[in-house]
Design a protein around this motif. Structure first.
Motif, PDB file in Angstrom:
ATOM      1  N   HIS A 112      -3.930   8.765  -9.242  1.00  0.00           N
ATOM      2  CA  HIS A 112      -3.748   7.978  -8.021  1.00  0.00           C
ATOM      3  C   HIS A 112      -2.800   6.836  -8.373  1.00  0.00           C
ATOM      4  CE1 HIS A 112      -4.875   5.237  -4.707  1.00  0.00           C
ATOM      5  NE2 HIS A 112      -5.349   6.285  -4.081  1.00  0.00           N
ATOM      6  N   ASN A 113      -2.124   6.277  -7.397  1.00  0.00           N
ATOM      7  CA  ASN A 113      -1.252   5.140  -7.686  1.00  0.00           C
ATOM      8  C   ASN A 113      -2.016   3.997  -8.336  1.00  0.00           C
ATOM      9  OD1 ASN A 113       1.207   6.172  -6.783  1.00  0.00           O
ATOM     10  ND2 ASN A 113       0.795   5.615  -4.675  1.00  0.00           N
ATOM     11  N   SER A 114      -3.320   3.922  -8.053  1.00  0.00           N
ATOM     12  CA  SER A 114      -4.134   2.825  -8.578  1.00  0.00           C
ATOM     13  C   SER A 114      -5.000   3.206  -9.768  1.00  0.00           C
ATOM     14  CB  SER A 114      -5.031   2.263  -7.462  1.00  0.00           C
ATOM     15  OG  SER A 114      -4.265   1.745  -6.403  1.00  0.00           O
ATOM     16  N   PHE A 115      -4.986   4.482 -10.182  1.00  0.00           N
ATOM     17  CA  PHE A 115      -5.896   4.908 -11.245  1.00  0.00           C
ATOM     18  C   PHE A 115      -5.230   5.810 -12.287  1.00  0.00           C
ATOM     19  CE2 PHE A 115      -9.109   3.809  -8.049  1.00  0.00           C
ATOM     20  CZ  PHE A 115     -10.071   3.181  -8.839  1.00  0.00           C
ATOM     21  N   GLY A 167      -3.002  -6.571  -7.721  1.00  0.00           N
ATOM     22  CA  GLY A 167      -2.019  -7.095  -8.651  1.00  0.00           C
ATOM     23  C   GLY A 167      -2.501  -7.244 -10.082  1.00  0.00           C
ATOM     24  N   ARG A 168      -3.790  -6.969 -10.355  1.00  0.00           N
ATOM     25  CA  ARG A 168      -4.330  -7.052 -11.708  1.00  0.00           C
ATOM     26  C   ARG A 168      -4.606  -5.649 -12.245  1.00  0.00           C
ATOM     27  NH1 ARG A 168      -8.866 -11.894 -11.198  1.00  0.00           N
ATOM     28  NH2 ARG A 168      -7.430 -13.563 -10.609  1.00  0.00           N
ATOM     29  N   THR A 169      -4.577  -5.529 -13.556  1.00  0.00           N
ATOM     30  CA  THR A 169      -4.872  -4.242 -14.179  1.00  0.00           C
ATOM     31  C   THR A 169      -6.190  -4.360 -14.932  1.00  0.00           C
ATOM     32  OG1 THR A 169      -2.526  -3.764 -14.428  1.00  0.00           O
ATOM     33  CG2 THR A 169      -4.044  -2.452 -15.738  1.00  0.00           C
ATOM     34  N   LEU A 170      -7.140  -3.509 -14.583  1.00  0.00           N
ATOM     35  CA  LEU A 170      -8.471  -3.516 -15.196  1.00  0.00           C
ATOM     36  C   LEU A 170      -8.630  -2.289 -16.081  1.00  0.00           C
ATOM     37  CD1 LEU A 170     -10.633  -4.426 -12.055  1.00  0.00           C
ATOM     38  CD2 LEU A 170      -9.547  -5.980 -13.680  1.00  0.00           C
ATOM     39  N   PHE A 174       3.423  -5.105  -5.152  1.00  0.00           N
ATOM     40  CA  PHE A 174       3.113  -5.117  -6.572  1.00  0.00           C
ATOM     41  C   PHE A 174       1.962  -4.174  -6.903  1.00  0.00           C
ATOM     42  CE2 PHE A 174       5.362  -9.256  -6.259  1.00  0.00           C
ATOM     43  CZ  PHE A 174       6.415  -8.908  -7.101  1.00  0.00           C
ATOM     44  N   ALA A 175       1.175  -3.802  -5.896  1.00  0.00           N
ATOM     45  CA  ALA A 175       0.125  -2.804  -6.114  1.00  0.00           C
ATOM     46  C   ALA A 175       0.717  -1.434  -6.412  1.00  0.00           C
ATOM     47  CB  ALA A 175      -0.801  -2.720  -4.901  1.00  0.00           C
ATOM     48  N   VAL A 176       1.958  -1.204  -5.976  1.00  0.00           N
ATOM     49  CA  VAL A 176       2.637   0.060  -6.315  1.00  0.00           C
ATOM     50  C   VAL A 176       3.661  -0.165  -7.438  1.00  0.00           C
ATOM     51  CG1 VAL A 176       2.271   1.185  -4.102  1.00  0.00           C
ATOM     52  CG2 VAL A 176       4.291  -0.269  -4.399  1.00  0.00           C
TER      53      VAL A 176
END
Length: 245
Positions: free
Chosen positions: A197-200, A164-167, A97-99
């Protein structure tokens, strides 16, 4: 009403599991299995050629595992497919879920569970089809309990997925939201908000410094934000191009 056709790629190094999942998918109206891949690298290459709407990925595959393949797929240019993990291990769900995976299936698969997964995919695709009807946004609504806050888009510095959370970081404030990174990337102006980035996801107008470390990796510094934001290697070229460096 005509059913939306969902083109699917199935990737699993276990041939029996791969064939069975493809069989269950083909039983669903409106689903077309366009190819099968025996490993992550093959899946990425087939996505480039066939451009399916969704990829069902096993996690443990030789060479390039499912998480690695998902990251490579999401870094491709243009419209990328939705990701569903279909694996024999429950322990990778957080990473999946992080991706931005839309679902996580655990073997042994059942017809009912696979149909449920396709229903989720269909909801995502229908939402994507409606996105062009959205009015231009100047503010982003964020729910906090019984309240709804409205954050000016120009005040948003960066957006991060974290466990798993979006900040959302906005001028000294941090908001936890129910949005997925995919939803925000689709709703926000791509000329302003840049996926690095996948996370940013960052507001490129707020970038004040690009730093290259000794190993060649890039990090961004944003005004009013006291963290270094990494740029993934797969996105570095595009980020430099968009920043004119």
């Amino acid at each position: 009403m005509r059913t939306l056709t969902i083109t699917v790629l199935v990737a699993d190094d276990n041939e029996a599991a791969r064939v069975f999942l493809a069989y269950l998918l083909r039983k669903i109206e409106g689903v077309e299995v366009v190819a099968e891949a025996a490993n992550g690298l093959q899946a990425v290459e087939l996505v480039k050629i066939l451009k399916p709407k969704v990829v069902f990925l096993d996690q443990e595959m030789p060479g390039m595992n499912g998480i690695m393949a998902a990251k490579e797929i999401l870094a491709l240019e243009g419209q990328v497919p939705l990701i569903v993990f279909a694996t024999g291990h429950e322990g990778y769900a957080i990473h999946a879920f992080a991706v931005q995976a839309v679902d996580y299936l655990v073997k042994p698969f059942t017809e009912e569970r696979v149909r449920e997964s396709i229903d989720r995919v269909r909801q995502w695709l229908e939402k994507d089809g409606e996105k062009d009807s959205y009015e231009p946004m100047n503010r982003l609504p964020i729910k906090e309990g019984k309240r709804t806050l409205f954050v000016n888009l120009e005040d948003i510095l960066a957006i991060e997925t974290q466990q798993g959370r979006t900040l959302i970081y906005a001028k000294g404030k941090q908001y936890k939201t129910g949005y997925s990174m995919r939803e925000l990337e689709e709703r926000l102006n791509p000329q302003v908000f840049l996926r690095v980035h996948n996370s940013f996801l960052v507001n490129k107008e707020k970038i004040i410094e690009v730093e290259q470390w000794g190993d060649g990796s890039l990090y961004l510094k944003l005004e009013d934000l006291n963290i270094d934001i990494p740029v993934s290697r797969s996105r570095a070229k595009e980020v430099k191009k968009r920043l004119g460096i």
